[in-house]
Every structure is written in structure tokens, then in C-alpha cells.
Design a protein around this motif. Structure first.
Motif, PDB file in Angstrom:
ATOM      1  N   SER A  25       0.825  -1.207   0.000  1.00 30.64           N
ATOM      2  CA  SER A  25       0.000   0.000   0.000  1.00 30.64           C
ATOM      3  C   SER A  25       0.859   1.257   0.000  1.00 30.64           C
ATOM      4  N   ALA A  26       1.917   1.238   0.810  1.00 28.07           N
ATOM      5  CA  ALA A  26       2.820   2.390   0.866  1.00 28.07           C
ATOM      6  C   ALA A  26       3.526   2.590  -0.465  1.00 28.07           C
ATOM      7  N   VAL A  63       4.745  11.769   4.144  1.00 27.51           N
ATOM      8  CA  VAL A  63       3.285  11.855   4.219  1.00 27.51           C
ATOM      9  C   VAL A  63       2.641  10.479   4.211  1.00 27.51           C
ATOM     10  N   VAL A  64       3.210   9.551   3.455  1.00 25.65           N
ATOM     11  CA  VAL A  64       2.615   8.214   3.383  1.00 25.65           C
ATOM     12  C   VAL A  64       2.731   7.505   4.730  1.00 25.65           C
ATOM     13  N   GLY A  65       3.909   7.570   5.339  1.00 22.07           N
ATOM     14  CA  GLY A  65       4.087   6.918   6.630  1.00 22.07           C
ATOM     15  C   GLY A  65       3.220   7.516   7.717  1.00 22.07           C
ATOM     16  N   ASP A 224      12.499   6.528   5.099  1.00 20.32           N
ATOM     17  CA  ASP A 224      12.131   5.159   5.443  1.00 20.32           C
ATOM     18  C   ASP A 224      10.679   5.164   5.918  1.00 20.32           C
ATOM     19  N   VAL A 225       9.767   4.683   5.096  1.00 20.62           N
ATOM     20  CA  VAL A 225       8.343   4.787   5.393  1.00 20.62           C
ATOM     21  C   VAL A 225       7.973   4.013   6.649  1.00 20.62           C
ATOM     22  N   ALA A 226       8.647   2.895   6.923  1.00 19.29           N
ATOM     23  CA  ALA A 226       8.347   2.122   8.125  1.00 19.29           C
ATOM     24  C   ALA A 226       8.753   2.886   9.380  1.00 19.29           C
ATOM     25  N   HIS A 284      13.716   1.925  -1.766  1.00 17.64           N
ATOM     26  CA  HIS A 284      13.892   1.182  -0.511  1.00 17.64           C
ATOM     27  C   HIS A 284      12.746   0.183  -0.312  1.00 17.64           C
ATOM     28  N   VAL A 285      11.508   0.656  -0.485  1.00 19.53           N
ATOM     29  CA  VAL A 285      10.349  -0.226  -0.302  1.00 19.53           C
ATOM     30  C   VAL A 285      10.318  -1.294  -1.391  1.00 19.53           C
ATOM     31  N   LYS A 286      10.708  -0.930  -2.590  1.00 17.63           N
ATOM     32  CA  LYS A 286      10.757  -1.907  -3.684  1.00 17.63           C
ATOM     33  C   LYS A 286      11.673  -3.074  -3.324  1.00 17.63           C
ATOM     34  N   HIS A 287      12.843  -2.774  -2.802  1.00 19.10           N
ATOM     35  CA  HIS A 287      13.783  -3.829  -2.433  1.00 19.10           C
ATOM     36  C   HIS A 287      13.248  -4.674  -1.282  1.00 19.10           C
TER      37      HIS A 287
END
Length: 336
Positions: A25-26, A63-65, A224-226, A284-287
Motif C-alpha cells: 500500500s505504501a 506523508v505516506v508513513g 524510510d516509510v516504516a 527502498h520499499v521496492k527492495h
């Protein structure tokens, strides 16, 4: 192996893992912002967007996180770099792009443009052109939440360039005094309007700026979204519990100039390339997803879908009518 309901290990160090579903989703939301902003930049270059236009490319994880840690009813307000906030709030790409191009189908009927649109329906209370002004309005939203007896929170975004504005500190004082449920988010992208934070601020640890008023603060890896999500959840829980405001300094980076008219010659190409190569929030999220077993074709298909949505928004905007001249006099004065 299906890891949809399991946690996926992330490479960052500031927060717990998200589920694969949350990472997916992110990834989608960050891609939507990135592709939307790239298209907005193209339309600006074609003179289809007038006035100022401040792109959010590079800062998508912030904003997404944060939005992942909010719920319906929570309120958002920000400055002129606002397209990302609009999209994660649920405002449609069509409506946002139409407003950017000054069309009647835009969220402010073509009169707000890039810097001044809003949606009460989506609890997004605007991008604001006066540096730091939205912070004072943000605590007003938080006051309204408390006055009505809800546990909703308000999120006031501002940049490192606004962090030392007087109204920001006045807002800190009032928010702390009345224990207002307001999350102050400093998006520290390292540069104001052509000036680095080191040259503009005597204080370099901006998350400590609320300490004189007892406002807890935290510095977060904004790429880093997490990590952003984990910090947002902590801040939201603090505010919902009635403990007053919270300050988050998101260490992020913008790839483009301050606005479309800024050639960004005050930093080196090598600096920008290094961040793109080693710290890009989307890559980063892709990996993380690829390591979790998500097929690369799935991610490519998601990008194709996002590009189609953005192209549709651009086509919709360009074929929408401009406001009638009579609209010049509406929404200006309320006669009661």
C-alpha cells in the motif's frame, strides 16, 4: 511463501516492520505521488500550470508513513509543497490536477492553484503560501478537536525553512499550555529557499525546538516509510491520550529545486545523485518487497496502473473548462 499477514524485515533502524500488505500500500501511494509530481512538472514546463509550483519528489515516505498512522476524522494542514498531502488524504488526482491547471473542476474551482487548495470533505485544510502561517491554523484545528470532545488529532506540516518563524513558537506555547492534540511535523529536506539549514538555523536539532514548552520531540529517518509510520503511531497515541502536542523532525530530501523556478545551483549534482542512488524512499520499499518474494512484474504493473491514473488526471484537467469570470467574486466575502 505468503507473508501478507506477517511482518517483513526492513533495512531501516528506527521502527518496527510493516506487513507486506502495508508495504504494498505504501509503495502504491508513494508511486502515485512521484508520478503525479513528475507529470505536474511536465505540465508546468508546457505553461499549463501558472504561478508557483513546489514539487514533493523525494519526500514521499513522510506523508505516506504518517497517513498510515491516522484515521478518518484526523485533520491535515501544510504549506505550499502540498500535492503529496492532498493525494494521501484521498483527494482525487483529477481534482488536484484540475486545480493546478486553474480549471473549474478543481478543488478550489480553479482559483487556488498549486499553493491554495483544500478539501473539508477529506479533512485537508489547505496548502498555505505564507511561511509558517499554517502552524498556527493547525493548532486551531487541534483546539476544535479538543473543544468538541473528540480524540481526533491535527497534523501541521512545515519545513526547516519555517521552523524558526515566530508564529511557530507561539503555536508551540499555546499547544502545550492547552494540551492540544497537535502533531508538529518538520519536513527537514536540508534546504529552504536556496539556503541550507546549517546557514539558516543556529539550532540544528530541530526536534528539540519544543523542549522549552515540554513538547516531546523525535528525529526520524524520513526516507524510510516504516520508520515514519512507527514514529507517527507513537505521536498519535500521545495526542489521543490527552498528553498534548508532539514534535517530529523528518530528515528527508527534495530532488528538485525549492520551486519550479529554482535551478538549485546551491548544491552539487553529486549530492542529489547520492541520495537518489542510496536513499530513495520508493526504491527502498521496492527492495523490501522483492526480498519478501513479491514478483517484480507485480510492481511494474502497479507502476503502469499509476501512470495511467496520472495521465487520465492530466487529460481531464486539460479538457476541463476554465472558471467563468463571475467566479472572481465568489468565495471572497460571506454576507451574513
Amino acid at each position: 511463501m505468503d507473508t501478507t499477514d506477517k511482518q517483513v524485515e526492513k533495512t531501516g533502524s528506527n521502527g518496527p516492520s510493516l506487513t507486506r500488505e502495508q508495504f504494498m500500500s505504501a509503495y502504491y501511494d508513494m508511486l502515485l505521488i512521484r508520478r503525479f509530481e513528475e507529470k505536474a512538472g511536465q505540465l508546468y514546463g508546457m505553461s499549463l500550470i501558472g504561478g508557483f509550483c513546489h514539487l514533493y519528489i523525494g519526500q514521499e515516505a513522510v506523508v505516506v508513513g504518517i497517513q498510515m498512522g491516522l484515521r478518518e476524522g484526523d485533520k491535515l494542514i501544510t504549506s505550499y509543497r502540498d500535492h503529496g498531502q492532498m493525494l494521501v488524504a484521498g483527494m482525487t488526482p483529477r481534482g488536484v490536477m484540475a486545480e493546478l491547471t486553474g480549471r473549474a473542476t478543481g478543488y478550489s474551482h480553479g482559483k487556488g492553484g498549486s499553493m491554495h487548495m483544500f478539501s473539508r470533505e477529506k479533512n485537508f485544510y489547505g496548502g498555505h503560501g505564507i511561511v509558517g502561517a499554517q502552524v498556527a491554523l493547525g493548532i486551531g484545528l487541534a483546539f476544535a478537536n479538543k473543544y468538541r470532545g473528540t480524540d481526533e488529532v491535527a497534523v501541521a506540516y512545515f519545513g526547516d525553512g519555517a521552523a524558526n518563524q515566530g508564529q511557530v513558537y507561539e503555536s508551540f506555547n499555546l499547544a502545550a499550555l492547552h494540551k492540544l492534540p497537535c502533531i508538529f511535523v518538520i519536513e527537514n529536506n536540508r534546504y529552504g529557499m536556496g539556503t541550507s539549514i546549517e546557514r539558516a538555523s543556529a539550532a540544528h536539532e530541530l526536534y528539540k525546538n519544543g523542549e522549552p514548552w515540554g513538547i516531546p520531540g523525535r528525529r526520524v529517518d524520513g526516507m524510510d516509510v516504516a520508520a515514519v509510520h512507527e514514529a507517527a503511531c507513537e505521536a498519535v497515541a500521545h495526542c489521543r491520550a490527552g498528553k498534548g502536542p508532539y514534535l517530529l523532525e523528518m530528515m528527508t530530501y527534495r530532488y528538485r529545486g525549492h520551486s519550479m523556478s529554482d535551478p538549485a545551483k546551491y548544491r552539487s549534482r553529486e549530492e542529489v545523485d547520492e541520495v537518489r542512488k542510496n536513499h530513495d524512499p520508493i526504491e527502498h520499499v521496492k527492495h523490501v518487497l522483492l526480498d519478501a518474494g513479491v514478483d517484480e512484474e507485480t510492481l511494474k504493473a502497479m507502476d503502469v496502473k499509476v501512470k495511467a491514473i496520472v495521465n487520465d488526471a492530466a487529460d481531464f484537467a486539460q479538457t476541463s473548462p476554465e472558471p467563468d469570470p463571475s467566479e472572481l467574486y465568489t468565495d471572497v466575502v460571506l454576507e451574513a
